[in-house]
Design a protein around this motif. Structure first.
Motif, mmCIF file in Angstrom:
data_model
loop_
_atom_site.group_PDB
_atom_site.id
_atom_site.type_symbol
_atom_site.label_atom_id
_atom_site.label_comp_id
_atom_site.label_asym_id
_atom_site.label_seq_id
_atom_site.Cartn_x
_atom_site.Cartn_y
_atom_site.Cartn_z
ATOM 1 N N PHE A 408 0.759 -1.341 0.215
ATOM 2 C CA PHE A 408 0.056 -0.084 0.004
ATOM 3 C C PHE A 408 0.993 1.162 0.078
ATOM 4 C CE2 PHE A 408 -2.937 -3.101 2.470
ATOM 5 C CZ PHE A 408 -3.835 -3.117 1.206
ATOM 6 N N GLY A 409 0.257 2.284 -0.448
ATOM 7 C CA GLY A 409 1.240 3.508 -0.432
ATOM 8 C C GLY A 409 0.286 4.682 -0.233
ATOM 9 N N ASN A 410 -0.850 4.702 0.710
ATOM 10 C CA ASN A 410 -1.546 5.843 0.858
ATOM 11 C C ASN A 410 -1.059 7.109 1.532
ATOM 12 O OD1 ASN A 410 -4.170 6.407 -0.109
ATOM 13 N ND2 ASN A 410 -5.026 6.348 2.024
ATOM 14 N N GLY A 411 -0.667 6.874 2.972
ATOM 15 C CA GLY A 411 0.002 8.152 3.569
ATOM 16 C C GLY A 411 1.091 7.521 4.280
ATOM 17 N N THR A 412 2.196 8.534 4.949
ATOM 18 C CA THR A 412 3.031 7.993 5.534
ATOM 19 C C THR A 412 3.452 9.285 6.582
ATOM 20 O OG1 THR A 412 5.440 6.922 6.111
ATOM 21 C CG2 THR A 412 4.995 8.209 4.040
ATOM 22 N N SER A 413 4.134 9.124 7.613
ATOM 23 C CA SER A 413 4.850 10.247 8.109
ATOM 24 C C SER A 413 6.147 10.094 8.904
ATOM 25 C CB SER A 413 3.962 11.367 8.946
ATOM 26 O OG SER A 413 3.658 10.402 10.325
ATOM 27 N N ILE A 414 6.915 11.069 9.236
ATOM 28 C CA ILE A 414 8.218 10.737 9.981
ATOM 29 C C ILE A 414 8.350 11.839 10.862
ATOM 30 C CG2 ILE A 414 9.497 12.474 8.190
ATOM 31 C CD1 ILE A 414 11.941 10.436 8.648
ATOM 32 N N TYR A 415 8.964 11.376 12.093
ATOM 33 C CA TYR A 415 8.753 12.439 13.159
ATOM 34 C C TYR A 415 10.669 12.478 13.311
ATOM 35 C CZ TYR A 415 4.354 13.115 14.608
ATOM 36 O OH TYR A 415 2.924 13.485 14.669
ATOM 37 N N THR A 416 11.162 13.650 13.246
ATOM 38 C CA THR A 416 12.311 13.920 13.367
ATOM 39 C C THR A 416 12.955 15.369 13.396
ATOM 40 O OG1 THR A 416 14.677 13.754 12.144
ATOM 41 C CG2 THR A 416 12.772 14.186 10.751
ATOM 42 N N ARG A 417 13.774 15.716 13.937
ATOM 43 C CA ARG A 417 14.225 17.036 14.058
ATOM 44 C C ARG A 417 15.377 17.567 12.892
ATOM 45 N NH1 ARG A 417 14.188 16.690 20.061
ATOM 46 N NH2 ARG A 417 13.004 18.220 20.913
ATOM 47 N N ASP A 418 15.977 16.447 12.377
ATOM 48 C CA ASP A 418 16.697 16.478 11.471
ATOM 49 C C ASP A 418 16.028 16.784 9.760
ATOM 50 O OD1 ASP A 418 18.501 16.061 9.504
ATOM 51 O OD2 ASP A 418 19.777 14.738 10.499
ATOM 52 N N GLY A 419 16.287 18.176 9.367
ATOM 53 C CA GLY A 419 15.758 18.743 8.182
ATOM 54 C C GLY A 419 16.355 17.712 6.930
ATOM 55 N N ASP A 420 17.472 17.346 6.974
ATOM 56 C CA ASP A 420 18.041 16.321 6.034
ATOM 57 C C ASP A 420 17.285 15.151 5.830
ATOM 58 O OD1 ASP A 420 19.835 16.032 4.026
ATOM 59 O OD2 ASP A 420 21.593 15.683 5.209
ATOM 60 N N VAL A 421 17.230 14.726 7.072
ATOM 61 C CA VAL A 421 16.404 13.517 7.231
ATOM 62 C C VAL A 421 14.962 13.389 6.481
ATOM 63 C CG1 VAL A 421 15.413 11.666 8.570
ATOM 64 C CG2 VAL A 421 17.716 12.281 8.611
#
Ligand code: NAD
Length: 497
Positions: A408-421
């Motif tokens: 599946f490829g609906n939504g995803t998210s990432i939690y990080t403080r690193d803008g590059d990541v």
């Protein structure tokens, strides 16, 4: 017993079929209504009325169509409490969440009010000497929408306001599990001045869907629901020469990086995994714990999942309501049983939750699994309930691969403080809607909504600019007036010399 019927040609009508289905109040577990299930003849009648209405509706200047849509917007605002209660009473989600979903639908109506601007074409003067060329977008004809139970107002509102603003007429087939909302919206549209036949609602099951798929007077089908049905709709609509967009199921991953603000990530995950009891196509059902964050993530989540307030959607204290039906509750519970059998660690078990006084309602508490692995069915399949699986991975690259390898490829998210990541994630991830420190990245009405891979069959996403493209066809006109430069017969392709 309350009987829910169809809305054809400006009137609530019963239809010719004797078939019905039960509608429940999930909070109490009691049957609240009976809904008529349309026969092929009922569907054909609705399509015929929509076809007749198209002749005048498509000729109305877009500004006049916009005025009716604007009035519809005002009526939704005026009736928002009633519509919200209808959603709660048949779906089960909590009042404020139901209200929020109605407002997200309303925002599509607001977008559709700008149709005179949105339908402006392109013009080039002098594509050749004294020759002008311009393009316009024209409506398709009768369009149909087939929608799921989980957003009885919002998902239909992704479709019909834009389709009709573009000059099409519409036949909606909502979910038979919570059909009342669509009838109410149709009645409000009529009150707003919509001519009869422009918007019709047919309640039904597979028989009604198949009648839509094979009706030669339908030009386009928009579908939202589970992946097997989305694929069926995509294949059969195409076979019958219709334009089609078919949005399917999901298994959304939230990647939690070791450098993130953990409190923010945990709160985001709580809402995204357990909001609407996980019955959202954008629910986060997998948390990918990267590196050393795993233990603290699980501990913090477990405390919050255990203290979730579960109860009826109209109780102001409830944070999570029941599931939509008893069958769905049994299915979700059986996935939790399966996870245990597969060897995942059930950290919080909500299977025996029964709010006091509502013992017959379709409730399950929040469930949290740790040590979930790629090979497990609870990881691979969509559960569509309040069940969050934690998968632990060693680094960012492994997290990226995990998300990209899922069907599946609906939504995803990432939690990080690193803008590059965050930037690399947004760039490399094979998913349609991406959040960076945003738990549920649902695009606003003037952008477009849609997934990748087996979460969407077709080319266009829904609402926003993609919605305008889906519900119109392009025409390009090239013209020269007799007073322009005369030419002799030409037997070769004209080119710019
Ligand atoms: P569903 O696929 O069971 O039903 C969707 C619609 O298809 C309903 O109107 C239903 O009557 C009809 N239908 C069901 N079985 C059919 C059949 N055999 N033949 C023809 N038509 C049939 O979905 P649901 O349970 O109502 O909704 C939940 C699903 O919808 C989840 O998989 C969820 O992820 C998905 N969903 C996706 C999105 C998205 O944007 N991708 C949004 C909301 C929901």
């Amino acid at each position: 017993m309350n009987l829910i019927q169809h809305f054809i040609n400006g009137k609530v009508v019963g239809g010719s079929s004797r078939k019905t289905s039960k509608v429940f109040n999930p909070a109490t577990g009691e049957q609240s209504s009976e809904v008529n299930l349309a026969s092929k003849a009922d569907v054909d009648l609705a399509v015929q009325k929509a076809k007749e209405a198209f002749t005048d509706w498509c000729r109305k200047p877009p500004a006049q169509r916009a005025r009716i849509i604007f009035k519809f917007k005002e009526l939704i605002e005026k009736n928002s409490d009633d519509i919200t209660k209808l959603i709660v009473s048949e779906h089960g989600k909590i009042y404020e969440d139901a209200r929020g979903s109605l407002i997200r639908g309303l925002e599509v109506v607001e977008f559709a009010c700008g149709i005179p601007h949105l339908l402006k074409g392109e013009f080039t003067e002098n594509v050749g000497t004294d020759v002008d060329s311009w393009s316009v977008r024209q409506p398709l004809g009768v369009c149909a929408g087939i929608t799921p139970f989980n957003f009885p107002a919002m998902v239909p509102m992704w479709m019909f306001p834009i389709a009709m603003a573009c000059g099409n007429t519409f036949v909606l087939k909502p979910s038979e599990k919570d059909p009342s909302c669509s009838i109410k919206l149709a009645q409000l549209f009529k009150e707003a001045g919509l001519p009869d036949g422009v918007f019709n609602v047919i309640n039904g099951d597979k028989e009604a869907v198949d009648a839509l798929l094979t009706n030669k007077d339908i030009s386009a089908i928009s579908f939202v629901g589970s992946t097997p049905i989305a694929k069926y709709i995509y294949e059969n609509a195409a076979k019958n020469e219709k334009r089609v967009q078919a949005l399917g199921g999901a298994k959304n991953h939230c990647v939690v990086m070791p450098d993130c603000d953990l409190e923010q990530a945990v709160n985001g995950l709580m809402g995204a995994a357990y909001g609407s009891a996980g019955e959202r196509c954008m629910a986060q059902s997998v948390a990918v714990a990267v590196g050393k964050i795993g233990d603290s993530l699980v501990n913090k989540l477990a405390k919050k999942v255990e203290s979730l307030k579960i109860g009826p959607g109209l109780d102001k204290n409830s944070e999570m309501g029941p599931l939509v039906t008893k069958e769905h509750l049994e299915k979700v519970k059986s996935y939790v049983d399966l996870g245990v059998q597969e060897g995942a660690k059930l950290v919080v078990d909500g299977r025996n939750t029964k709010p006091h006084g509502y013992e017959k309602g379709f409730y399950i508490g929040g469930c949290l699994f740790d040590n979930v692995e790629k090979k497990m069915r609870i990881y691979k399949e969509e559960i569509f309930g309040p069940v969050l699986s934690i998968v632990r991975v060693k680094d960012f690259e492994s997290a990226l691969d995990l998300v990209n390898e899922h069907e599946f490829g609906n939504g995803t998210s990432i939690y990080t403080r690193d803008g590059d990541v965050g930037r690399t994630f947004a760039n490399k991830i094979k998913i349609g809607m991406v959040g960076i420190n945003i738990p549920i990245p649902v695009p606003v009405a003037y952008h477009s909504f849609g997934g990748w891979k087996r979460s969407l069959f077709g080319d266009q996403h829904m609402h926003g600019p993609e919605g305008i493209r889906f519900y119109t066809k392009l025409k390009t006109i090239t013209s020269k007036w007799p007073s322009g430069l005369r030419s002799n017969p030409e037997f070769v392709m004209p080119t710019m010399k």
